[in-house]
Design a protein around this motif. Structure first.
Motif, short mmCIF file in Angstrom:
data_model
loop_
_atom_site.label_atom_id
_atom_site.label_comp_id
_atom_site.label_asym_id
_atom_site.label_seq_id
_atom_site.Cartn_x
_atom_site.Cartn_y
_atom_site.Cartn_z
N GLU A 26 0.86 -1.18 0.00
CA GLU A 26 0.00 0.00 0.00
C GLU A 26 0.90 1.23 0.00
OE1 GLU A 26 -3.46 0.01 2.73
OE2 GLU A 26 -2.57 -1.85 3.47
N VAL A 27 0.52 2.25 -0.76
CA VAL A 27 1.37 3.43 -0.89
C VAL A 27 0.57 4.70 -0.61
CG1 VAL A 27 2.76 4.85 -2.47
CG2 VAL A 27 2.93 2.34 -2.55
N ARG A 28 1.11 5.50 0.26
CA ARG A 28 0.59 6.85 0.51
C ARG A 28 1.71 7.82 0.13
NH1 ARG A 28 -1.04 7.78 6.50
NH2 ARG A 28 -2.92 6.67 5.85
N VAL A 29 1.38 8.92 -0.51
CA VAL A 29 2.38 9.90 -0.89
C VAL A 29 2.06 11.24 -0.24
CG1 VAL A 29 2.85 8.75 -3.08
CG2 VAL A 29 1.22 10.65 -3.02
N LEU A 30 3.10 11.95 0.17
CA LEU A 30 2.95 13.29 0.72
C LEU A 30 3.22 14.28 -0.40
CD1 LEU A 30 2.64 15.09 3.32
CD2 LEU A 30 5.14 15.07 3.45
N ALA A 31 2.27 15.17 -0.66
CA ALA A 31 2.41 16.09 -1.79
C ALA A 31 1.97 17.49 -1.41
CB ALA A 31 1.58 15.60 -2.98
N ARG A 32 2.79 18.47 -1.74
CA ARG A 32 2.41 19.87 -1.50
C ARG A 32 1.23 20.25 -2.39
NH1 ARG A 32 7.80 23.14 -2.51
NH2 ARG A 32 7.89 21.59 -4.17
N ALA A 44 -3.77 4.54 -10.42
CA ALA A 44 -3.02 3.70 -9.51
C ALA A 44 -3.64 3.76 -8.11
CB ALA A 44 -1.56 4.15 -9.45
N ARG A 45 -3.42 2.75 -7.32
CA ARG A 45 -3.98 2.69 -5.97
C ARG A 45 -3.07 3.45 -4.99
NH1 ARG A 45 -2.89 -1.69 -4.45
NH2 ARG A 45 -1.82 -2.57 -6.25
N VAL A 46 -3.00 4.76 -5.18
CA VAL A 46 -2.15 5.61 -4.35
C VAL A 46 -3.01 6.55 -3.53
CG1 VAL A 46 -0.41 7.44 -4.39
CG2 VAL A 46 -0.18 5.47 -5.91
N GLU A 47 -2.76 6.58 -2.23
CA GLU A 47 -3.43 7.52 -1.34
C GLU A 47 -2.60 8.79 -1.27
OE1 GLU A 47 -4.63 7.92 3.40
OE2 GLU A 47 -4.01 5.97 2.56
N VAL A 48 -3.21 9.94 -1.46
CA VAL A 48 -2.50 11.21 -1.47
C VAL A 48 -2.79 11.98 -0.18
CG1 VAL A 48 -2.16 13.41 -2.65
CG2 VAL A 48 -2.58 11.33 -3.98
N ALA A 49 -1.72 12.35 0.53
CA ALA A 49 -1.82 13.17 1.74
C ALA A 49 -1.27 14.55 1.41
CB ALA A 49 -1.05 12.54 2.89
N ALA A 50 -2.04 15.57 1.70
CA ALA A 50 -1.61 16.93 1.40
C ALA A 50 -0.67 17.44 2.48
CB ALA A 50 -2.83 17.85 1.30
N GLY A 51 0.41 18.10 2.05
CA GLY A 51 1.31 18.69 3.03
C GLY A 51 2.72 18.84 2.53
N ASP A 52 3.47 19.66 3.21
CA ASP A 52 4.88 19.91 2.90
C ASP A 52 5.75 19.13 3.88
OD1 ASP A 52 7.46 21.78 3.50
OD2 ASP A 52 6.82 21.98 1.41
#
Length: 345
Positions: A26-32, A44-52
């Motif tokens: 399972e993959v979560r990515v941190l993205a500004r 793709a089965r990617v969870e996106v978390a907002a943040g710097d």
């Protein structure tokens, strides 16, 4: 296993995220900019978390529920005016992500550092025992100080692997995916340099040491899977300038022009440009340090852990071919969309 990847809209991070997905994690990515990550990983089965990476609360929220993190994010700029910002953001981001992982008790963390942090030319080969460099400036200084922050956590017992790759090249640079018609390509530094070498290449001493981003990604994921800690040099593979041209010309179907100059002259030109940058910004990959690497580069070591974890570095010719194919795919897309047709490999 659930894995957080920082820098996933960048070159190394995007490959690490995709590799982890391909291996069933399972993959979560941190993205500004969440919209950018959602576009890059569409389908793709990617969870996106907002943040710097420097936002402690956002980082802790992104880390929550994860088993491990790969910290591949970095603030990058060659503009001397950005030196203070680079230092602040890279050190704070590294401390925030890796420190947060330790505080929350994540099983493992991997930090994608750089050979820049521990090695310069001329000098002995880099190794896991190499000290952090001193006397650097700009982006190199930021990477060195971020490295110190990572090592402090590692020395305090954090389950952390630090990886030092040479120049990363390969296909699917996100700068190609986000390219707008008529706009300059926002490629990673090494991929941009490689693209430049398809137009004009040096004819001097030294050469190019490169790691395929896909191979680095697999190594980082395998370090997570095996929870292996330590420090690991990934020097990649080396081509002299003559070998580079010999590999590129059949792929390009044309001759590659060569800039013939003695090494001392190229290093002098780099020093002159460094002085000029003190007066006004100059957008150029040429600097004294860059010319030191270009004219003195040699084959570099690869940590034995790569082979132990089943990672084989693919032939450079394959990396060149696939990277050029990415450039060609963008050219075709732009032509289809009615945009710029001037992009060449």
């Amino acid at each position: 296993m659930k894995l957080l990847v920082t820098g996933a809209t960048g070159f190394a991070g995007s490959h690490i995220a995709r590799c982890a997905l391909a291996r069933g994690h399972e993959v979560r990515v941190l993205a500004r900019t969440p919209a950018k990550a959602e576009r890059l990983f569409a389908g793709a089965r990617v969870e996106v978390a907002a943040g710097d990476m420097t936002d402690r609360a956002a980082v802790r929220a992104a880390l929550a529920g994860c088993d491990a993190v790969v910290h591949a994010a970095a603030a990058v700029s060659l503009d001397p005016r950005d030196a203070t910002r680079l230092l602040r953001e890279n050190v704070a981001g590294t401390a925030c992500v890796l420190g947060g992982a330790r505080e929350l008790g994540l099983a493992h963390a991997v930090y994608v550092s750089s050979l820049t942090a521990i090695w310069s030319l001329p000098g002995p080969d880099p190794s896991a025992a190499s000290a952090v460099r001193a006397g650097t400036a700009g982006y190199a200084l930021a990477k060195c100080e971020a490295e110190r922050a990572a090592r402090a956590l590692q020395d305090a017992g954090a389950p952390l692997a630090i990886v030092y790759p040479s120049g990363l090249i390969g296909p699917d640079d996100p700068g190609l995916a986000f390219a707008e018609p008529g706009a300059p390509l926002a490629l990673s530094e090494a991929v941009r340099a490689f693209r430049g070498f398809t137009h004009t290449t040096l004819a001097t001493s030294g050469g190019l040491a490169s790691v395929d981003a896909r191979d680095l990604a697999l190594f980082c994921v395998r370090l997570v899977e095996t929870q292996r800690a330590g420090r690991f040099v990934v020097g990649g593979q080396f081509h002299s300038w003559d070998e580079l041209v010999a590999a590129l010309e059949p792929l390009l179907g044309r001759a590659v022009p060569r800039l013939r100059a003695p090494a001392w002259l190229l290093r002098g030109a780099g020093s002159a440009l460094d002085l000029a940058r003190r007066v006004r910004p100059i957008a150029s990959l040429i600097s004294r340090e860059a010319m030191e690497y270009a004219t003195r580069m040699r084959p570099l070591p690869n940590d034995g852990a790569l082979a132990e974890l089943g990672v084989s570095l693919r032939p450079l010719a394959e990396t060149y071919r696939d990277t050029l194919a990415s450039f060609e795919a963008l050219r075709v897309r732009r032509r289809t969309e009615g945009g710029s047709q001037t992009l060449r490999a």
